[in-house]
Write a protein that holds these residues in place. Sequence first.
Motif, PDB file in Angstrom:
ATOM      1  N   THR A   2      37.789  41.702  46.802  1.00  0.00           N
ATOM      2  CA  THR A   2      38.701  41.068  45.948  1.00  0.00           C
ATOM      3  C   THR A   2      37.935  40.516  44.442  1.00  0.00           C
ATOM      4  O   THR A   2      37.182  39.611  44.781  1.00  0.00           O
ATOM      5  CB  THR A   2      39.565  40.473  46.416  1.00  0.00           C
ATOM      6  OG1 THR A   2      40.394  41.267  47.554  1.00  0.00           O
ATOM      7  CG2 THR A   2      40.558  40.137  45.464  1.00  0.00           C
ATOM      8  N   GLU A   3      38.337  40.807  43.671  1.00  0.00           N
ATOM      9  CA  GLU A   3      37.481  40.025  42.335  1.00  0.00           C
ATOM     10  C   GLU A   3      38.251  39.030  41.614  1.00  0.00           C
ATOM     11  O   GLU A   3      39.547  38.880  41.758  1.00  0.00           O
ATOM     12  CB  GLU A   3      37.185  41.013  41.253  1.00  0.00           C
ATOM     13  CG  GLU A   3      36.482  42.496  42.037  1.00  0.00           C
ATOM     14  CD  GLU A   3      36.337  42.727  40.686  1.00  0.00           C
ATOM     15  OE1 GLU A   3      37.109  42.764  39.575  1.00  0.00           O
ATOM     16  OE2 GLU A   3      34.566  43.264  40.029  1.00  0.00           O
ATOM     17  N   CYS A  27      43.409  41.450  39.500  1.00  0.00           N
ATOM     18  CA  CYS A  27      42.841  40.012  39.685  1.00  0.00           C
ATOM     19  C   CYS A  27      42.485  39.327  40.275  1.00  0.00           C
ATOM     20  O   CYS A  27      44.347  38.702  40.694  1.00  0.00           O
ATOM     21  CB  CYS A  27      41.986  39.463  38.861  1.00  0.00           C
ATOM     22  SG  CYS A  27      40.380  40.497  37.979  1.00  0.00           S
ATOM     23  N   ALA A  28      42.420  39.150  41.318  1.00  0.00           N
ATOM     24  CA  ALA A  28      43.153  37.576  41.895  1.00  0.00           C
ATOM     25  C   ALA A  28      42.693  36.312  40.679  1.00  0.00           C
ATOM     26  O   ALA A  28      41.038  35.783  40.587  1.00  0.00           O
ATOM     27  CB  ALA A  28      42.357  37.259  43.337  1.00  0.00           C
ATOM     28  N   GLY A  78      37.673  35.518  47.098  1.00  0.00           N
ATOM     29  CA  GLY A  78      36.603  37.213  47.497  1.00  0.00           C
ATOM     30  C   GLY A  78      35.406  36.506  46.504  1.00  0.00           C
ATOM     31  O   GLY A  78      35.620  35.620  46.733  1.00  0.00           O
TER      32      GLY A  78
END
Length: 251
Positions: A2-3, A27-28, A78
């Motif tokens: 997770t970016e 994106c998170a 992440g």
Amino acid sequence: MTEVVLVTGGSRGIGAAVCRRLAKDGCAVVVNYAANRDAADALVAEMTSAGGIARAVQGDVQNEADVLKMFDVADSLGTLVGLVNNAGVVDQSQRLDEMSLERLTRMFSINVIGSFLCAREAVRRMSTRHGGKGGGIVNLGSAASKLGSPGQYVDYAAAKGAIDTMTVGLAKEVADEGIRVNAVRPGIIDTEIHASGGLPERVGDLAPTLPMKRAGTADEVANAIIWLLSEDASYTTGAILDVSGGRATLP
């Protein structure tokens, strides 16, 4: 993997527009806010209801412990790949000979030292020198750094001048460590920051005097920030992109 991208001052205005775009792109997003919890929570709810991953975290960027807390939240989601140094303040219009030490300390602590602290933590995570996989930092400058803002915000303009210099220097410092560092310099943008500086009508008053005869929008600035964070800008670092409708760039 997770970016994750951290956006300081992300609950309103330009910051919120950036957060929405990042979430839409998958994106998170860590939405930092200083005081307006309701706005941050509403933005996070909006993004998560659309299927995104987002967390709100309160923190004052001039406080090192708060900065560390923000990045701890990012780490929990992440791998950090981006930082948008958006948090900043203006103050009431004043001449320099009217400014108090308290005002000057606050101005430079938030607008300059806060950006340095956040960039430091981002580099520690993203730099290949520290075992990271690279990423991007985008700093929010201002056309004021070129105009000087006489009689209004010389301190703010000077603080944003420091951001210009930090952007160029840090970009060179980490260019071979997988990190790109750029800045966006907005002009007159229709956000709430003008009211916080005691000039709620500033956008309407100045719009007719601008080269494009209108103010910009938060989304227009966000578009530039998103591009600088993206792989489309893979060979761009140390750049300062004016998003000012020609203000401070045209005669």
